[in-house]
Scaffold this motif. Structure first.
Motif, PDB file in Angstrom:
ATOM      1  N   LEU A   1       0.839  -1.206   0.000  1.00  0.00           N
ATOM      2  CA  LEU A   1       0.000   0.000   0.000  1.00  0.00           C
ATOM      3  C   LEU A   1       0.873   1.254   0.000  1.00  0.00           C
ATOM      4  O   LEU A   1       0.620   2.215  -0.726  1.00  0.00           O
ATOM      5  N   LEU A   2       1.944   1.191   0.808  1.00  0.00           N
ATOM      6  CA  LEU A   2       2.875   2.310   0.894  1.00  0.00           C
ATOM      7  C   LEU A   2       3.545   2.532  -0.459  1.00  0.00           C
ATOM      8  O   LEU A   2       3.618   3.666  -0.959  1.00  0.00           O
ATOM      9  N   ASP A   3       3.986   1.426  -1.095  1.00  0.00           N
ATOM     10  CA  ASP A   3       4.639   1.534  -2.418  1.00  0.00           C
ATOM     11  C   ASP A   3       3.686   2.154  -3.425  1.00  0.00           C
ATOM     12  O   ASP A   3       4.064   3.021  -4.217  1.00  0.00           O
ATOM     13  N   ALA A   4       2.410   1.691  -3.367  1.00  0.00           N
ATOM     14  CA  ALA A   4       1.419   2.195  -4.324  1.00  0.00           C
ATOM     15  C   ALA A   4       1.189   3.685  -4.110  1.00  0.00           C
ATOM     16  O   ALA A   4       1.071   4.456  -5.064  1.00  0.00           O
TER      17      ALA A   4
ATOM     18  N   ILE B   1       3.310   5.859  -2.764  1.00  0.00           N
ATOM     19  CA  ILE B   1       4.510   6.586  -3.196  1.00  0.00           C
ATOM     20  C   ILE B   1       4.521   6.705  -4.720  1.00  0.00           C
ATOM     21  O   ILE B   1       4.740   7.777  -5.288  1.00  0.00           O
ATOM     22  N   GLN B   2       4.192   5.569  -5.383  1.00  0.00           N
ATOM     23  CA  GLN B   2       4.196   5.568  -6.855  1.00  0.00           C
ATOM     24  C   GLN B   2       3.171   6.580  -7.397  1.00  0.00           C
ATOM     25  O   GLN B   2       3.453   7.337  -8.316  1.00  0.00           O
ATOM     26  N   HIS B   3       2.006   6.583  -6.769  1.00  0.00           N
ATOM     27  CA  HIS B   3       0.947   7.503  -7.212  1.00  0.00           C
ATOM     28  C   HIS B   3       1.383   8.956  -7.025  1.00  0.00           C
ATOM     29  O   HIS B   3       1.224   9.782  -7.926  1.00  0.00           O
ATOM     30  N   LEU B   4       1.984   9.247  -5.863  1.00  0.00           N
ATOM     31  CA  LEU B   4       2.403  10.622  -5.594  1.00  0.00           C
ATOM     32  C   LEU B   4       3.520  11.044  -6.549  1.00  0.00           C
ATOM     33  O   LEU B   4       3.556  12.185  -7.027  1.00  0.00           O
ATOM     34  N   GLU B   5       4.426  10.076  -6.870  1.00  0.00           N
ATOM     35  CA  GLU B   5       5.503  10.408  -7.816  1.00  0.00           C
ATOM     36  C   GLU B   5       4.930  10.709  -9.200  1.00  0.00           C
ATOM     37  O   GLU B   5       5.398  11.596  -9.906  1.00  0.00           O
ATOM     38  N   GLY B   6       3.873   9.948  -9.560  1.00  0.00           N
ATOM     39  CA  GLY B   6       3.197  10.180 -10.851  1.00  0.00           C
ATOM     40  C   GLY B   6       2.603  11.581 -10.894  1.00  0.00           C
ATOM     41  O   GLY B   6       2.711  12.288 -11.893  1.00  0.00           O
ATOM     42  N   LEU B   7       1.974  11.982  -9.780  1.00  0.00           N
ATOM     43  CA  LEU B   7       1.381  13.324  -9.712  1.00  0.00           C
ATOM     44  C   LEU B   7       2.465  14.393  -9.835  1.00  0.00           C
ATOM     45  O   LEU B   7       2.312  15.376 -10.550  1.00  0.00           O
ATOM     46  N   LYS B   8       3.572  14.147  -9.126  1.00  0.00           N
ATOM     47  CA  LYS B   8       4.679  15.121  -9.135  1.00  0.00           C
ATOM     48  C   LYS B   8       5.213  15.277 -10.567  1.00  0.00           C
ATOM     49  O   LYS B   8       5.438  16.391 -11.034  1.00  0.00           O
TER      50      LYS B   8
ATOM     51  N   ALA C   1      -5.304  13.584 -11.587  1.00  0.00           N
ATOM     52  CA  ALA C   1      -4.614  12.454 -12.210  1.00  0.00           C
ATOM     53  C   ALA C   1      -5.440  11.923 -13.373  1.00  0.00           C
ATOM     54  O   ALA C   1      -6.616  12.210 -13.482  1.00  0.00           O
ATOM     55  N   LYS C   2      -4.805  11.105 -14.223  1.00  0.00           N
ATOM     56  CA  LYS C   2      -5.510  10.521 -15.368  1.00  0.00           C
ATOM     57  C   LYS C   2      -6.091   9.173 -14.987  1.00  0.00           C
ATOM     58  O   LYS C   2      -5.534   8.466 -14.163  1.00  0.00           O
ATOM     59  N   PRO C   3      -7.225   8.744 -15.610  1.00  0.00           N
ATOM     60  CA  PRO C   3      -7.772   7.427 -15.300  1.00  0.00           C
ATOM     61  C   PRO C   3      -6.848   6.314 -15.781  1.00  0.00           C
ATOM     62  O   PRO C   3      -6.249   6.443 -16.839  1.00  0.00           O
ATOM     63  N   LEU C   4      -6.722   5.239 -14.983  1.00  0.00           N
ATOM     64  CA  LEU C   4      -5.905   4.103 -15.391  1.00  0.00           C
ATOM     65  C   LEU C   4      -6.756   2.988 -15.981  1.00  0.00           C
ATOM     66  O   LEU C   4      -6.247   2.073 -16.585  1.00  0.00           O
ATOM     67  N   VAL C   5      -8.072   3.049 -15.745  1.00  0.00           N
ATOM     68  CA  VAL C   5      -8.942   1.991 -16.265  1.00  0.00           C
ATOM     69  C   VAL C   5      -9.985   2.619 -17.170  1.00  0.00           C
ATOM     70  O   VAL C   5     -10.308   3.781 -17.048  1.00  0.00           O
ATOM     71  N   GLN C   6     -10.505   1.825 -18.078  1.00  0.00           N
ATOM     72  CA  GLN C   6     -11.542   2.315 -18.976  1.00  0.00           C
ATOM     73  C   GLN C   6     -12.866   2.372 -18.243  1.00  0.00           C
ATOM     74  O   GLN C   6     -13.327   1.364 -17.721  1.00  0.00           O
ATOM     75  N   PRO C   7     -13.521   3.533 -18.196  1.00  0.00           N
ATOM     76  CA  PRO C   7     -14.822   3.620 -17.540  1.00  0.00           C
ATOM     77  C   PRO C   7     -15.804   2.623 -18.132  1.00  0.00           C
ATOM     78  O   PRO C   7     -15.805   2.386 -19.329  1.00  0.00           O
ATOM     79  N   GLY C   8     -16.606   2.034 -17.244  1.00  0.00           N
ATOM     80  CA  GLY C   8     -17.692   1.171 -17.704  1.00  0.00           C
ATOM     81  C   GLY C   8     -17.272  -0.237 -18.067  1.00  0.00           C
ATOM     82  O   GLY C   8     -18.071  -1.032 -18.529  1.00  0.00           O
TER      83      GLY C   8
ATOM     84  N   LYS D   1      -8.905  -8.675 -12.040  1.00  0.00           N
ATOM     85  CA  LYS D   1      -8.391  -8.422 -10.685  1.00  0.00           C
ATOM     86  C   LYS D   1      -7.079  -7.661 -10.777  1.00  0.00           C
ATOM     87  O   LYS D   1      -6.158  -8.083 -11.459  1.00  0.00           O
ATOM     88  N   LEU D   2      -7.020  -6.511 -10.136  1.00  0.00           N
ATOM     89  CA  LEU D   2      -5.811  -5.690 -10.183  1.00  0.00           C
ATOM     90  C   LEU D   2      -4.963  -5.961  -8.957  1.00  0.00           C
ATOM     91  O   LEU D   2      -5.490  -6.264  -7.889  1.00  0.00           O
ATOM     92  N   GLY D   3      -3.638  -5.802  -9.094  1.00  0.00           N
ATOM     93  CA  GLY D   3      -2.761  -5.858  -7.935  1.00  0.00           C
ATOM     94  C   GLY D   3      -3.006  -4.630  -7.076  1.00  0.00           C
ATOM     95  O   GLY D   3      -3.620  -3.664  -7.535  1.00  0.00           O
ATOM     96  N   THR D   4      -2.486  -4.674  -5.847  1.00  0.00           N
ATOM     97  CA  THR D   4      -2.744  -3.569  -4.916  1.00  0.00           C
ATOM     98  C   THR D   4      -2.285  -2.228  -5.473  1.00  0.00           C
ATOM     99  O   THR D   4      -2.978  -1.223  -5.361  1.00  0.00           O
ATOM    100  N   THR D   5      -1.103  -2.238  -6.117  1.00  0.00           N
ATOM    101  CA  THR D   5      -0.543  -0.981  -6.624  1.00  0.00           C
ATOM    102  C   THR D   5      -1.447  -0.372  -7.683  1.00  0.00           C
ATOM    103  O   THR D   5      -1.811   0.801  -7.616  1.00  0.00           O
ATOM    104  N   ASP D   6      -1.829  -1.198  -8.674  1.00  0.00           N
ATOM    105  CA  ASP D   6      -2.670  -0.698  -9.769  1.00  0.00           C
ATOM    106  C   ASP D   6      -4.038  -0.287  -9.248  1.00  0.00           C
ATOM    107  O   ASP D   6      -4.605   0.714  -9.692  1.00  0.00           O
ATOM    108  N   LYS D   7      -4.563  -1.079  -8.331  1.00  0.00           N
ATOM    109  CA  LYS D   7      -5.900  -0.790  -7.804  1.00  0.00           C
ATOM    110  C   LYS D   7      -5.910   0.549  -7.066  1.00  0.00           C
ATOM    111  O   LYS D   7      -6.797   1.378  -7.266  1.00  0.00           O
ATOM    112  N   THR D   8      -4.908   0.757  -6.227  1.00  0.00           N
ATOM    113  CA  THR D   8      -4.828   2.008  -5.468  1.00  0.00           C
ATOM    114  C   THR D   8      -4.696   3.192  -6.415  1.00  0.00           C
ATOM    115  O   THR D   8      -5.369   4.215  -6.247  1.00  0.00           O
TER     116      THR D   8
END
Ligand code: URA
Length: 293
Positions: free
Chosen positions: A8-11, A13-20, A72-79, A84-91
């Protein structure tokens, strides 16, 4: 540090780095969201003294947290039904979905009247997801679903099962408070157009969380998810929403208006059915909540 916490922590951090990397320089975080990050990912079922039946006595109000505001941008296609996503992708996908909801202005009347978009709260790995109608004044002010009087009762109902709010996920059909005429303090039911416009966010939340069971709280939630009306007849009858078992039950606000033991017992029987479906342990005491002595 547990593996799930580290993921969860890695996810995060990864998300925040993406935003940065995309130029975002400021991120505000709610106390609720911080607390959720400090909690274990899976439900803890039992407490030492055991769950108590829910009473209608009020609990003390919480301080008002600031909303999360990210871009942020969407990572999944709406609808689409997501694998099943891994924790990182899901977060990351959930954070991106939240960002889109928070920026939504598709209903101009709601976008201009709202204080907060009330996206949802809880465990992204929840086995059970509760869906209500729309934020009320308290939820609009705090940016969190089910924190007013009905929400406090919902929290007690969840507690009576042995779960907590941090174990489950709670969201609404509508993410914004239905606007009211100036000077009016009540609530109104969302219009069919508002529901149709907003419900893709909920569909995506369900697709990402992939709960084992959905609970529709009240007629609007049942109508929004199932297209069926008549909660008095529907409650207690298992339905299916895109392959997920769905239990329609009364809205906690109804229980606040009608405090008859029979109605509390009906809602409790629906919760017992949910617990059984999830394979949760049920004590004799729990089975007998709201039955006459
Ligand atoms: N009622 C709902 O349906 N949702 C909330 O979040 C609060 C009250």
């Amino acid at each position: 540090m547990s593996e799930s916490y580290r993921q969860l922590l890695d996810a995060t951090i990864q998300h925040l780095e993406g935003l940065k990397a995309r130029g975002v320089r400021h991120v505000s975080v709610t106390p609720e969201s911080l607390r959720a990050r400090a909690l274990p990912a899976r439900p803890t079922l039992a407490t030492t003294s055991g769950p108590k039946p829910f009473s209608l006595a009020p609990v003390v109000a919480k301080p008002v947290p600031a909303p999360i505001a990210l871009a942020a941008k969407p990572l999944v296609q709406p609808g689409t039904q997501n694998p099943k996503l891994g924790t990182t992708d899901k977060t990351a996908a959930f954070a991106a979905l939240r960002d889109r909801a928070l920026a939504c202005v598709k209903c101009p009347n709601l976008a201009s009247s709202r204080t907060n978009v009330v996206f949802g709260v809880g465990n992204l790995d929840a086995q059970v997801m509760f869906v209500g109608e729309a934020p009320g004044a308290d939820e609009d002010a705090q940016g969190e679903p089910f924190v007013g009087a009905a929400g406090q009762l919902l929290t007690k109902i969840i507690g009576a099962t042995g779960l907590s709010r941090a174990d489950v996920y709670i969201a609404n059909i509508l993410k914004c408070r239905p606007d009211m005429p100036a000077g009016s303090s009540g609530n109104r039911k969302p219009t069919p157009e508002e529901m149709q416009t907003c419900i893709p966010f909920l569909h995506e939340q369900i697709d990402l969380i992939q709960p084992k069971v959905l609970v529709a709280l009240g007629g609007t939630a049942a109508e929004g998810l199932l297209g069926l009306t008549g909660i008095m007849k529907l409650r207690g009858q298992w339905q299916t929403y895109r392959g997920v078992p769905l239990m329609p039950t009364y809205h906690p606000a109804y229980l606040l208006r009608n405090q008859a033991m029979t109605e509390k017992r009906r809602v409790w029987e629906d919760m017992l059915a949910v617990m059984e479906k999830l394979g949760m342990p049920i004590s004799e005491k729990q089975r007998n909540f709201f039955l006459k002595a």
